[in-house]
Motif scaffolding. Structure first.
Motif, PDB file in Angstrom:
ATOM      1  N   ASP A 143      41.256  47.435  46.349  1.00  0.00           N
ATOM      2  CA  ASP A 143      40.068  48.276  46.760  1.00  0.00           C
ATOM      3  C   ASP A 143      40.512  48.994  47.973  1.00  0.00           C
ATOM      4  O   ASP A 143      40.170  50.335  47.849  1.00  0.00           O
ATOM      5  N   ASP A 171      48.795  47.536  39.174  1.00  0.00           N
ATOM      6  CA  ASP A 171      47.328  47.124  39.490  1.00  0.00           C
ATOM      7  C   ASP A 171      46.394  48.285  40.158  1.00  0.00           C
ATOM      8  O   ASP A 171      45.286  48.361  39.947  1.00  0.00           O
ATOM      9  N   PRO A 174      45.652  52.610  37.841  1.00  0.00           N
ATOM     10  CA  PRO A 174      44.447  52.754  37.003  1.00  0.00           C
ATOM     11  C   PRO A 174      43.091  52.579  37.618  1.00  0.00           C
ATOM     12  O   PRO A 174      42.136  53.276  37.265  1.00  0.00           O
ATOM     13  N   ARG A 175      43.346  51.870  38.982  1.00  0.00           N
ATOM     14  CA  ARG A 175      41.942  51.721  39.592  1.00  0.00           C
ATOM     15  C   ARG A 175      41.667  52.978  40.156  1.00  0.00           C
ATOM     16  O   ARG A 175      40.682  53.715  40.385  1.00  0.00           O
ATOM     17  N   ALA A 178      40.636  55.608  37.644  1.00  0.00           N
ATOM     18  CA  ALA A 178      39.235  55.316  37.167  1.00  0.00           C
ATOM     19  C   ALA A 178      38.283  55.970  38.316  1.00  0.00           C
ATOM     20  O   ALA A 178      37.010  56.604  38.213  1.00  0.00           O
ATOM     21  N   THR A 179      38.878  55.876  39.869  1.00  0.00           N
ATOM     22  CA  THR A 179      38.075  56.376  40.774  1.00  0.00           C
ATOM     23  C   THR A 179      37.927  57.652  40.641  1.00  0.00           C
ATOM     24  O   THR A 179      36.631  58.113  41.047  1.00  0.00           O
ATOM     25  N   ARG A 256      36.869  42.794  48.808  1.00  0.00           N
ATOM     26  CA  ARG A 256      36.328  41.923  48.118  1.00  0.00           C
ATOM     27  C   ARG A 256      36.940  40.771  47.603  1.00  0.00           C
ATOM     28  O   ARG A 256      36.571  39.718  47.015  1.00  0.00           O
ATOM     29  N   VAL A 257      38.495  40.802  47.458  1.00  0.00           N
ATOM     30  CA  VAL A 257      39.371  39.717  47.197  1.00  0.00           C
ATOM     31  C   VAL A 257      40.231  39.546  48.538  1.00  0.00           C
ATOM     32  O   VAL A 257      40.894  40.149  48.996  1.00  0.00           O
ATOM     33  N   HIS A 258      40.055  38.275  48.660  1.00  0.00           N
ATOM     34  CA  HIS A 258      40.828  37.473  49.751  1.00  0.00           C
ATOM     35  C   HIS A 258      41.910  36.817  49.378  1.00  0.00           C
ATOM     36  O   HIS A 258      42.085  35.947  48.313  1.00  0.00           O
TER      37      HIS A 258
ATOM     38  N   PRO B 131      41.886  47.294  35.000  1.00  0.00           N
ATOM     39  CA  PRO B 131      41.492  47.889  36.054  1.00  0.00           C
ATOM     40  C   PRO B 131      40.531  49.104  36.149  1.00  0.00           C
ATOM     41  O   PRO B 131      39.652  49.392  36.791  1.00  0.00           O
ATOM     42  N   GLU B 132      40.748  49.754  35.089  1.00  0.00           N
ATOM     43  CA  GLU B 132      39.677  51.059  34.815  1.00  0.00           C
ATOM     44  C   GLU B 132      38.487  50.594  34.585  1.00  0.00           C
ATOM     45  O   GLU B 132      37.442  51.181  34.907  1.00  0.00           O
ATOM     46  N   ALA B 134      36.942  47.729  35.585  1.00  0.00           N
ATOM     47  CA  ALA B 134      36.585  46.906  36.874  1.00  0.00           C
ATOM     48  C   ALA B 134      36.078  47.979  37.605  1.00  0.00           C
ATOM     49  O   ALA B 134      34.892  47.950  38.268  1.00  0.00           O
ATOM     50  N   GLN B 135      36.731  49.309  37.712  1.00  0.00           N
ATOM     51  CA  GLN B 135      36.372  50.282  38.477  1.00  0.00           C
ATOM     52  C   GLN B 135      34.800  50.779  37.880  1.00  0.00           C
ATOM     53  O   GLN B 135      33.907  51.054  38.592  1.00  0.00           O
ATOM     54  N   GLY B 138      32.231  48.835  38.751  1.00  0.00           N
ATOM     55  CA  GLY B 138      32.096  48.759  40.204  1.00  0.00           C
ATOM     56  C   GLY B 138      32.206  47.203  40.627  1.00  0.00           C
ATOM     57  O   GLY B 138      31.722  46.936  41.610  1.00  0.00           O
ATOM     58  N   ILE B 139      33.139  46.462  40.104  1.00  0.00           N
ATOM     59  CA  ILE B 139      33.446  45.109  40.433  1.00  0.00           C
ATOM     60  C   ILE B 139      34.928  45.154  40.798  1.00  0.00           C
ATOM     61  O   ILE B 139      35.670  45.806  40.291  1.00  0.00           O
ATOM     62  N   PRO B 140      35.077  44.079  41.818  1.00  0.00           N
ATOM     63  CA  PRO B 140      36.478  43.775  42.016  1.00  0.00           C
ATOM     64  C   PRO B 140      37.604  43.204  40.970  1.00  0.00           C
ATOM     65  O   PRO B 140      36.840  42.853  39.913  1.00  0.00           O
ATOM     66  N   GLN B 141      38.767  43.482  41.009  1.00  0.00           N
ATOM     67  CA  GLN B 141      39.603  43.053  39.966  1.00  0.00           C
ATOM     68  C   GLN B 141      40.728  42.028  40.477  1.00  0.00           C
ATOM     69  O   GLN B 141      41.074  42.338  41.656  1.00  0.00           O
ATOM     70  N   ILE B 142      41.266  41.039  39.582  1.00  0.00           N
ATOM     71  CA  ILE B 142      42.467  40.472  40.099  1.00  0.00           C
ATOM     72  C   ILE B 142      43.241  40.525  38.609  1.00  0.00           C
ATOM     73  O   ILE B 142      42.642  40.114  37.604  1.00  0.00           O
ATOM     74  N   THR B 143      44.279  41.178  38.668  1.00  0.00           N
ATOM     75  CA  THR B 143      45.179  41.534  37.344  1.00  0.00           C
ATOM     76  C   THR B 143      46.313  40.202  37.715  1.00  0.00           C
ATOM     77  O   THR B 143      46.751  39.766  38.536  1.00  0.00           O
ATOM     78  N   ALA B 170      37.647  35.416  45.010  1.00  0.00           N
ATOM     79  CA  ALA B 170      36.536  36.498  45.132  1.00  0.00           C
ATOM     80  C   ALA B 170      35.184  36.072  44.770  1.00  0.00           C
ATOM     81  O   ALA B 170      35.317  35.144  43.790  1.00  0.00           O
TER      82      ALA B 170
END
Lengths: 397, 262
Positions: A143, A171, A174-175, A178-179, A256-258, B131-132, B134-135, B138-143, B170
């Motif tokens: 994030d 990882d 692609p995030r 999409a953003t 959001r991910v720890h 991942p796309e 997830a975005q 609007g939620i987090p991702q773990i790949t 998460a």
């Protein structure tokens, strides 16, 4: 809605070349005319194959001003105390592309206390380095990294953005795509400029076909690039880059991910298999006796690392981190010595980017020889120690 | 616990052969299968639903009408409901347009605690749709997850990274993409389960059902365009080195020495 793919029945001669070209089995010839069914994914293989230009695909035509987007960006991935080798490979390629476009190469550097890497990025081709420093960026977080990079892209409007196709890059990219709501091409093995656009080449179908991909109507054009494919540039000592400080406003709450635990499994003090120029890999035959020690001795002489096919992981002979293939990792070293591996696609998909492949197998019909430049029908327990000894001898020891 | 799991029908690339004369793919007789990483995602969905004391698993697949068979397979593995996203208007989608279509469908199908995907499909190997998606949700991702467990309203997942692995935590909702662990043996549902699966709800949705804009989906909604598909340059046949192990070693050392490997 009309189907985007259409066959001009007057031009179609029913020759069937499209049927052969289709990778998806979606074309048949009915009453001497090509017919395309719903398995079609509009890949355009038939369009290229058709000698009479009878097949057309209707594409979106958008005219937007793309000239406002300039420069070639590289996301510089940082590893243990240094920028990763793949970052230099990307900078080398970016320099080539930027030269042709008459634009600048910029590196994007994120982390905590990473400014010291700006010089080495400059020496490898970056004219400008965007530096985003924050203690929360010390560790990769999807994030946070995606937020910072997306913000930079929207503000500075690059023409091209390249990410390494490492696990981290795949990882993140692609995030980011999409953003900012843009296209992204995965795991490219070739990049060039074609009519001013970035022509992206990548393998698909387990490496059985290649596809050329363009991003015609939007900018930036973004891609992840496979490590160990592009050559590293020759560093130009003393080169300096313009530093752009990036203000970072993030806080703990946006995580959001720890991370609860981190375990490093790659060889202690050793080189990572993906970054090694030489990989000596073993399969079933190497699981016998001290097979992997035999391979390790050769790898040591060649300054390489040992890899394995899945069977060796299943038999607990080697850790998952060195598994080459479909459910493991993809390597593309300069030299891949492969011993006792039959050559099933699950393995070859992970090594076919290697430049020089030498295969040792007792079975003269083994598929692995089709993926090799040099083949030896023989027992690895005889061939490999002899080779190790010969190399030692020539090194004068 | 509500879980959406995305599955794709792929040609079994391990069965794909290349015509040695023409260098083109031979597709004849190549079976269509569920993407192996997606099969693991479905099996994990079933395990997590049962661990949470029940719930609903919605298996979603985008593809031609034939892709129905991977949904039947998912239902036989234990999913509760299937949605096939099939419309000519979805065809030609790149990863962005695919993720957008899946996001529309998932939103339409209700709230989910978990969205599970295979890490990548073995025909495209992009690893981008997860991942796309997830975005877009609007939620987090773990790949690249190979093991996952629930801890109240949280998931604890083991993620493979370049250096080894990380254990990440998460709060749900979260999207996970799965890599198969090396000891994973895919289950093959028996005929009795397949025939029961035929009776589970399975709908087909098109552009209208997902409230999609035809200009933004499929080929028209894609940013990237495949301009050419071709066989990779073929390698020359291997040069076979013969002789005693010592003779072979000398020949090989000549080659490796000339290439500068030692």
């Amino acid at each position: 809605m009309a189907d985007p793919i259409q066959v001009d029945l007057e031009k179609c001669t029913g020759c069937g070349l499209c049927v052969k070209a289709c990778p998806f089995d979606a074309v048949t010839v009915v009453d001497k005319k090509a017919a395309i069914d719903e398995r079609c994914v509009l890949c355009s293989a038939c369009v290229q194959a058709c000698p009479t230009e009878a097949i057309r695909i209707e594409r979106r035509e958008v005219k937007v001003d793309l000239s406002a987007y300039r420069d070639v960006w590289v996301f510089a991935e940082v590893g243990e105390g240094c920028a990763k080798g793949v970052s230099f490979e990307l900078l080398g390629k970016a320099s080539e592309l930027a030269k042709e476009l008459k634009q600048q190469v910029c590196a994007v550097l994120l982390g905590h206390e990473v400014r010291r890497y700006a010089d080495i990025l400059a020496e490898n081709g970056a004219g400008r380095v965007f530096v985003a420093e924050h203690e929360l960026l010390a560790r990769y977080n999807t994030d946070l990294y995606s937020t910072v990079i997306s913000g930079l892209i929207m503000k500075h409007r690059p023409n091209i953005v390249l990410f390494p196709a490492t696990k981290l890059g795949r990882d993140l990219a692609p995030r980011v795509a999409a953003t900012v709501g843009l296209g992204l091409t995965a795991d490219c093995t070739g990049l060039s400029i074609h009519d001013g656009m970035l022509l992206q080449t990548r393998p698909a179908f387990g490496g059985n076909i290649m596809a050329d991909i363009l991003c015609p109507h939007t900018r930036p054009q973004m891609a992840t690039v496979r490590p160990n494919v592009m050559p590293k540039p020759v560093p130009r000592r003393g080169m300096k880059a313009g530093i752009v400080d990036v203000p970072v406003k993030i806080d703990q709450k946006s995580i959001r991910v720890h991370v609860k635990e981190q375990v490093k499994t790659c060889a202690v003090g050793g080189k990572k298999i993906e970054e090694s120029d030489v990989v000596v890999a073993g399969g079933r035959a190497a699981c016998e006796g001290d097979g992997f020690e035999v391979l390790q001795k050769l790898a040591d002489e060649l300054n390489g690392v040992v890899g394995a096919s899945r069977v060796a992981i299943d038999m607990n002979r080697k850790p998952k981190s060195v598994q080459v293939g479909q459910s493991g990792i993809t390597v593309s070293p300069k030299l891949y010595v492969v011993c006792g591996v039959s050559g099933a696609i699950q393995h070859t998909v992970g090594m076919r980017g290697s430049k020089l492949v030498v295969a040792v197998n007792t079975d003269p019909g083994a598929t692995i020889f089709e993926f090799s430049q040099y083949g030896i029908v023989g027992d690895l327990f005889q061939v490999i120690p002899a080779l190790t000894a010969e190399i030692r001898k020539r090194k004068g020891r | 616990m509500r879980i959406a799991v995305c599955v794709k029908q792929v040609p079994d690339t391990t069965e794909v052969k290349v015509d040695p004369r023409t260098g083109t793919l031979i597709r004849e007789g190549v079976p269509s299968i569920i993407n192996p990483f997606d099969q693991y995602a479905v099996e994990e969905a079933v395990r997590l639903r049962d661990a949470a004391g029940g719930g609903e698993i919605v298996a979603i697949s985008m593809g031609p009408p034939q892709a129905r068979s991977v949904l039947i397979h998912s239902l036989a593995l234990g999913a509760d409901r299937g949605i096939l996203l099939s419309d000519r208007g979805f065809a030609g989608a790149d990863t962005w347009a695919t993720a957008l279509t899946l996001a529309l469908a998932i939103k339409k199908a209700g709230e989910f605690d978990l969205v599970l995907c295979g890490m990548q499909a073995i025909d495209g190997d992009t690893a981008q749709v997860g991942p796309e998606l997830a975005q877009l949700l609007g939620i987090p991702q773990i790949t690249c997850v190979d093991k996952v467990d629930l801890d109240g309203k949280k998931v604890v997942a083991r993620k493979l990274v370049d250096e080894g692995f990380e254990v990440l935590e998460a709060k749900m909702p979260v999207l996970l993409t799965f890599m198969t662990p090396s000891d994973f043996v895919p289950s093959n549902p028996p005929f009795s389960k397949i025939s029961k699966a035929q009776k589970k709800p399975l709908e087909t949705w098109g552009i209208k059902e997902v409230d999609g804009d035809p200009e933004k989906l499929g080929l028209k909604g894609s940013f990237t365009t495949v301009t050419k598909v071709y066989s990779p340059p073929r390698r020359e046949k291997a040069v076979m080195l013969e002789g005693s192990p010592e003779e072979i070693a000398r020949k090989l050392a000549d080659i490796l020495g000339k290439e500068g490997f030692f």
